[in-house]
Design an enzyme around this catalytic site. Sequence first.
Site, PDB file in Angstrom:
ATOM      1  N   THR A 116     -14.884   0.934 -26.938  1.00  0.00           N
ATOM      2  CA  THR A 116     -16.266   0.591 -27.295  1.00  0.00           C
ATOM      3  C   THR A 116     -16.869  -0.215 -25.947  1.00  0.00           C
ATOM      4  OG1 THR A 116     -15.849   0.949 -29.445  1.00  0.00           O
ATOM      5  CG2 THR A 116     -17.737  -0.075 -29.016  1.00  0.00           C
ATOM      6  N   ASN A 120      -5.080  14.407 -29.251  1.00  0.00           N
ATOM      7  CA  ASN A 120      -5.791  13.715 -30.353  1.00  0.00           C
ATOM      8  C   ASN A 120      -5.789  14.373 -31.474  1.00  0.00           C
ATOM      9  OD1 ASN A 120      -7.907  12.478 -31.744  1.00  0.00           O
ATOM     10  ND2 ASN A 120      -9.572  13.368 -30.519  1.00  0.00           N
ATOM     11  N   CYS A 158      -8.227  12.807 -34.676  1.00  0.00           N
ATOM     12  CA  CYS A 158      -9.957  12.513 -34.972  1.00  0.00           C
ATOM     13  C   CYS A 158     -10.321  12.843 -36.237  1.00  0.00           C
ATOM     14  CB  CYS A 158     -10.543  13.451 -33.945  1.00  0.00           C
ATOM     15  SG  CYS A 158     -12.254  13.485 -34.075  1.00  0.00           S
ATOM     16  N   GLY A 189      -7.865  -0.622 -29.420  1.00  0.00           N
ATOM     17  CA  GLY A 189      -8.559  -1.307 -30.550  1.00  0.00           C
ATOM     18  C   GLY A 189      -9.272  -2.677 -30.365  1.00  0.00           C
ATOM     19  N   ASN A 202     -19.108   5.785 -35.365  1.00  0.00           N
ATOM     20  CA  ASN A 202     -19.354   7.161 -34.596  1.00  0.00           C
ATOM     21  C   ASN A 202     -19.077   8.458 -35.449  1.00  0.00           C
ATOM     22  OD1 ASN A 202     -17.604   9.013 -33.029  1.00  0.00           O
ATOM     23  ND2 ASN A 202     -16.685   7.037 -32.901  1.00  0.00           N
ATOM     24  N   GLY A 216     -18.465  14.104 -33.167  1.00  0.00           N
ATOM     25  CA  GLY A 216     -17.795  15.393 -33.466  1.00  0.00           C
ATOM     26  C   GLY A 216     -17.525  16.056 -32.358  1.00  0.00           C
ATOM     27  N   LEU A 217     -16.974  15.382 -31.226  1.00  0.00           N
ATOM     28  CA  LEU A 217     -16.491  15.969 -30.205  1.00  0.00           C
ATOM     29  C   LEU A 217     -17.339  17.023 -29.258  1.00  0.00           C
ATOM     30  CD1 LEU A 217     -13.123  16.086 -31.655  1.00  0.00           C
ATOM     31  CD2 LEU A 217     -13.611  14.966 -29.859  1.00  0.00           C
TER      32      LEU A 217
HETATM   33  C1  LIG Z   1     -18.367   7.257 -29.431  1.00  0.00           C
HETATM   34  C2  LIG Z   1     -16.801   7.216 -29.521  1.00  0.00           C
HETATM   35  C3  LIG Z   1     -16.162   8.756 -29.099  1.00  0.00           C
HETATM   36  C4  LIG Z   1     -14.928   8.688 -29.337  1.00  0.00           C
HETATM   37  N1  LIG Z   1     -14.231  10.070 -29.057  1.00  0.00           N
HETATM   38  C5  LIG Z   1     -12.922  10.219 -29.219  1.00  0.00           C
HETATM   39  C6  LIG Z   1     -12.212  11.162 -28.340  1.00  0.00           C
HETATM   40  O1  LIG Z   1     -13.047  12.054 -27.943  1.00  0.00           O
HETATM   41  N2  LIG Z   1     -10.847  11.361 -28.613  1.00  0.00           N
HETATM   42  C7  LIG Z   1     -10.225  10.476 -29.154  1.00  0.00           C
HETATM   43  O2  LIG Z   1      -8.932  10.427 -28.975  1.00  0.00           O
HETATM   44  N3  LIG Z   1     -10.700   9.056 -29.477  1.00  0.00           N
HETATM   45  C8  LIG Z   1     -11.903   9.031 -29.371  1.00  0.00           C
HETATM   46  N4  LIG Z   1     -12.606   7.875 -29.688  1.00  0.00           N
HETATM   47  C9  LIG Z   1     -11.629   6.599 -30.092  1.00  0.00           C
HETATM   48  C10 LIG Z   1     -11.433   5.826 -28.948  1.00  0.00           C
HETATM   49  O3  LIG Z   1     -10.543   6.544 -27.728  1.00  0.00           O
HETATM   50  C11 LIG Z   1     -10.802   4.565 -29.477  1.00  0.00           C
HETATM   51  O4  LIG Z   1      -9.511   4.926 -29.836  1.00  0.00           O
HETATM   52  C12 LIG Z   1     -11.150   3.843 -30.380  1.00  0.00           C
HETATM   53  O5  LIG Z   1     -12.651   3.724 -30.179  1.00  0.00           O
HETATM   54  C13 LIG Z   1     -10.843   2.445 -30.615  1.00  0.00           C
HETATM   55  O6  LIG Z   1     -10.911   1.735 -29.398  1.00  0.00           O
HETATM   56  P1  LIG Z   1     -12.065   0.633 -29.272  1.00  0.00           P
HETATM   57  O7  LIG Z   1     -12.182  -0.405 -30.528  1.00  0.00           O
HETATM   58  O8  LIG Z   1     -11.704  -0.053 -27.815  1.00  0.00           O
HETATM   59  O9  LIG Z   1     -13.389   1.389 -29.156  1.00  0.00           O
HETATM   60  C14 LIG Z   1     -14.033   7.983 -29.578  1.00  0.00           C
HETATM   61  C15 LIG Z   1     -14.469   6.508 -30.028  1.00  0.00           C
HETATM   62  C16 LIG Z   1     -15.672   6.382 -29.733  1.00  0.00           C
HETATM   63  C17 LIG Z   1     -16.563   4.908 -30.014  1.00  0.00           C
END
Ligand SMILES: Cc1cc2nc3c(=O)[nH]c(=O)nc-3n(C[C@H](O)[C@H](O)[C@H](O)COP(=O)(O)O)c2cc1C
Lengths: 305, 305, 262, 262
Positions: free
Chosen positions: B266, B127, B130, B243, B69, B72-73
């Site tokens: 996810t 965060n 990012c 993760g 992804n 871009g917040l």
């Molecule tokens: C679409 C999307 C947006 C995300 N936005 C943020 C965010 O705004 N801030 C943040 O700290 N992590 C963000 N993450 C990271 C997730 O919080 C998480 O650390 C990462 O996806 C790994 O976990 P997962 O494998 O269970 O998805 C985002 C991940 C995804 C997929």
Amino acid sequence: MVDISVDLGFLKLKNPVIAASGTFGYGIEFSPFIDLNQIGGFVVKGLYLSPKQGNPPPRLAETACGLMNSIGLQGIGVERFSKEVLPQLKGLRSALIINICGDTNEEYARIAEYLDKHEEISAYELNISCPNVKKEGLCPAQDPDDTYEIVKLVKKSCSTPVITKLSPNVTDISEIALSAEEGGSDAVSLVNTFLAMGIDPETRKPRLGNFFGGLSGPAIKPIALRMVYQAASAVQIPVIGIGGIASGRDAIEFIIAGAKAVQVGTANFTDPDSTLRIIDEITAFCKEKKIKRLQDLSGAVDLNP
Amino acid sequence: MVDISVDLGFLKLKNPVIAASGTFGYGIEFSPFIDLNQIGGFVVKGLYLSPKQGNPPPRLAETACGLMNSIGLQGIGVERFSKEVLPQLKGLRSALIINICGDTNEEYARIAEYLDKHEEISAYELNISCPNVKKEGLCPAQDPDDTYEIVKLVKKSCSTPVITKLSPNVTDISEIALSAEEGGSDAVSLVNTFLAMGIDPETRKPRLGNFFGGLSGPAIKPIALRMVYQAASAVQIPVIGIGGIASGRDAIEFIIAGAKAVQVGTANFTDPDSTLRIIDEITAFCKEKKIKRLQDLSGAVDLNP
Amino acid sequence: MLKNQRAVIAGKKSWGNDYFLFSLEAPVISRKSKPGQFLMVKITDNPYPLLRRPFSIHARNKHNIEIFFQNTGVGTSMLSQKQRGDKIEILGPLGNGFHIGERSESKKASLIGGGRGAAPLYFLACELVKKNINVTVFYGGKSSEDLPIASKFKKENIRTLCSTEDGSSGFKGLVTDLLETELKTDTPSLIYACGPEGMLKSLSKISKKHQIPAELSLESIMGCGFGACWGCVKKIKKGNTAEWHKVCEDGPVFSAGDIIWD
Amino acid sequence: MLKNQRAVIAGKKSWGNDYFLFSLEAPVISRKSKPGQFLMVKITDNPYPLLRRPFSIHARNKHNIEIFFQNTGVGTSMLSQKQRGDKIEILGPLGNGFHIGERSESKKASLIGGGRGAAPLYFLACELVKKNINVTVFYGGKSSEDLPIASKFKKENIRTLCSTEDGSSGFKGLVTDLLETELKTDTPSLIYACGPEGMLKSLSKISKKHQIPAELSLESIMGCGFGACWGCVKKIKKGNTAEWHKVCEDGPVFSAGDIIWD
Ligand SMILES: Cc1cc2nc3c(=O)[nH]c(=O)nc-3n(C[C@H](O)[C@H](O)[C@H](O)COP(=O)(O)O)c2cc1C
Ligand SMILES: Cc1cc2nc3c(=O)[nH]c(=O)nc-3n(C[C@H](O)[C@H](O)[C@H](O)COP(=O)(O)OP(=O)(O)OC[C@H]3O[C@@H](n4cnc5c(N)ncnc54)[C@H](O)[C@@H]3O)c2cc1C
Ligand SMILES: Cc1cc2nc3c(=O)[nH]c(=O)nc-3n(C[C@H](O)[C@H](O)[C@H](O)COP(=O)(O)OP(=O)(O)OC[C@H]3O[C@@H](n4cnc5c(N)ncnc54)[C@H](O)[C@@H]3O)c2cc1C
Ligand SMILES: Cc1cc2nc3c(=O)[nH]c(=O)nc-3n(C[C@H](O)[C@H](O)[C@H](O)COP(=O)(O)O)c2cc1C
Ligand code: FES
Ligand code: FES
């Protein structure tokens, strides 16, 4: 006619597909399935100066679209290799690349020296990135100075071209690629496996006998591709892309990102004729897209929005 | 009865399952599917001081067992958040964690200060990891000193507990975890996404509008688990594992590796009720294995061969 | 020698959702195979699950080979959903099989199979019978549902003794206990076995105690199946030294006396 | 309002290996759905492919809803292999549908569908007809094989004009060219469309040029389908500002005039 040959400067390949170290044995294991002369080349299993016992099993664990391994470079050592294996590879018409491992910088240099007389060897690949040897998983490829030192020493010890194989377990891959280049490396190849682990919730034991292992396969492809792009943007020497390549389109993706050639690893296990299939798929892709010279694609990523 | 509650010292959770930032919107999006009060907590989407436009599409690309992804917040900024969203979350009986982003250290501190009066906020998650904000993908979490500085500054600016969220795109995760601890962080959470990219061979264009993106999902689990183990071995403060967690067993794996709680990212997209299912599976696992207190499992990896 | 080919599923049989038998059209592989050898079966063309799965050759005739497998995880579950007429990619025959009739005195063989471990023993039993060797099969499982191919042995007039842990069929207890009971009255000249590690460990002890040579087929996680990955090793004695040997290439069948259990 | 449920595939129809129609037993979702809304369909319980796939609601009756889809990649290919009686997990109804009958003058509607984009138009056409709106369907494809559901519209006595790029059926050319030809003699009060981006872009121009309001259903890669990931955005005008709006939540149907094409 499509020209998919590759000129790395120090080495010409009939096509960009090289079988990756540790996934292709000594090559011979694959002769029941493919004609070794038809692939661009192959890298033999990591070779130490002395024979190595390797790690205790379990040495493999499957993950989501990935494979963890902690083989620990079990092998016959450089002497038996040159006496028993090299003669079997005489007359080979693909590039033969020797993957070199050492516990010290001098060990790398000694292997490079020892094998230097063998003209059938096209290049060395310095495996400074194997995370399995020390339990903490640290390796020279994680430090720019260590990388520079090893490459420099090996280059002094031999006349065979040197490819330095980089580890993905770093903050800044460009920095390490540049160190290898400054040390005199003729090319860099990346990525080696990602340091990983698994635990069986039933037994609470690690899934791998050596606790940590290296992750490979399709799961790592997007990260590997990013690193290949970054490395290719940083250095002038050729970059060989590795990581989860299982199809011609995967290979093309790495080439567009800046790789001149690619290595195929884990896919050799799932399909022993993967390399040949990938070559065919690359040719078919070029034909369809009317690309006359594959090398024109290298680094041709389109950055317009 | 199985006790799956978690005590992080600064925060008690009724169970170890927290929804991860950016994958759970502001929580409200999930109320058609689950009772928000039943999960351990959730982290809202990354919040900047000012509203953010986010990155151009495509913002998502699927990979083998993974998701890239480059959102871009995109977001409404801290002022609108506290006026429009926070009131909707009044009376929530799960932990509410605010994910804070900034372009400068001071911006982090200002958000922390701004929201500090809100008692419904259980903790901040910094965060600093990012990879999307700057195109080169560099972030403070890749440098121990930068990490220390940010944490220190934020801790000075607020009384709300602080969780520092670490990036996996580093050579030595223990070093960064220790920096966060030294800076005064109350906990660390890891991992954020892996810097990755994709190219469409057809068009030669990047698969993501912002070129680089972050990889998440089951593909990254084995690497994330390794890093959680390393971080938990290095620091005294609680570690929250993230993760690729998609099942109770995945969660248990992270807990055995040393995590006190976990975040689910996810998996919320593929199954909006993932968090509840994972809680049920954790309880069922503990029952089956006759584990009375889940917290006893934390770090209980069996290293005997 | 080795062959990688797409084979049509010519027949399918299932016992509940647990045990499955596929008959595969693969004449070349069929002709070359020996009891104890195995196939690497590709589950899907997608990258999940990533690796092929090893299955023993359960039976063969001129054109077809059979595999008999238990649904124990993601790969076997997906495989079990294939239908007659579907094609699957198989690589084989792999490994060294059981040694048959090399010792002239081996006129009486006991075959011990635990659960799905009985798979290679059917092919073996048929070949032994052809060589006029007296065969007894000891077939053990958790309960009567875990003995689906007992009838296949019986149909070939092979003496077949069953055991179940819950006593729902045959002897109540472990198959190794059943064997020990038999050994009190009757001693085979050779033991062949395949099954869970615990069973094979017990058999190593029995083999030593009663001085009956035993050939054991081991399982190991396999990356390739043909000697390229070094992932499948077990500690095996060769002469005076014990080293990690590849189960896929040097096995899967080893002499009980050569296996170093950990 | 939203529902995530396992639905039985009550019926399946296929046109070669390219187009498929599933009828799904999902009474609650069926009752709630409006034309232009969509479902997120779970392809498998395994992590590959990872994401659900979005499909428009193609038709509905009291108990069942239908999806009509084209096999274009790994997800749709795996989905197409499901059989009658299998269960699939669906989430819906999602998004805002087409606006129907809000303008009282909309007594004549042209529905333009490109390829699989015709999927939501069948549900829409049926609802419009119920409201006594005069409907003409323009249905375009590469060749005659890409117009599998033309007969469904005709069966409902809906005027249906087809076009193919290779001329193998109906008008030879793009469906937008066919529409322009028609516009010379006949002007609808409203255009509804779904199809490839190129077609929708052309329609935006046509809508502007002829001053016919158009509602276009957009496609976008979707992470969640219910507004949580912000992955599906397109640039949309709201008042004086253009911002990234979520296709899943604010769409998938937008007014042609509000879409900022890049
Ligand atoms: C679409 C999307 C947006 C995300 N936005 C943020 C965010 O705004 N801030 C943040 O700290 N992590 C963000 N993450 C990271 C997730 O919080 C998480 O650390 C990462 O996806 C790994 O976990 P997962 O494998 O269970 O998805 C985002 C991940 C995804 C997929
Ligand atoms: C030489 C050999 C012959 C075999 N013959 C048969 C047979 O005839 N019938 C039968 O039912 N089973 C047989 N097995 C076991 C069979 O290979 C496993 O049950 C199967 O691989 C499990 O896959 P899964 O995806 O269902 O399980 P999962 O647990 O999901 O598999 C995860 C990974 O572990 C590996 N794995 C899991 N269990 C085993 C195991 N016991 N041995 C080796 N690898 C394993 C898988 O191959 C895969 O890589 C044999 C194994 C070997 C080594
Ligand atoms: C609101 C909406 C409604 C839709 N309705 C229908 C319908 O009724 N019938 C139909 O045949 N198709 C429809 N589509 C398109 C359909 O979702 C894609 O064809 C499908 O996701 C492709 O998946 P795949 O795995 O086969 O392809 P792959 O190319 O392998 O998919 C890879 C990834 O890209 C995404 N993707 C690929 N193409 C598209 C696309 N055009 N739009 C959105 N995401 C895409 C997939 O979801 C997946 O995440 C719709 C799309 C949207 C957004
Ligand atoms: C079983 C196994 C053994 C490996 N052994 C070596 C080795 O000896 N030397 C080395 O440089 N890399 C070794 N590698 C790494 C591969 O060469 C390759 O860099 C990595 O697997 C990533 O490529 P892939 O995703 O295509 O497998 C090994 C990989 C695997 C899976
Ligand atoms: S499975 Fe690869 S060497 Fe045995
Ligand atoms: S698909 Fe997730 S917000 Fe639209």
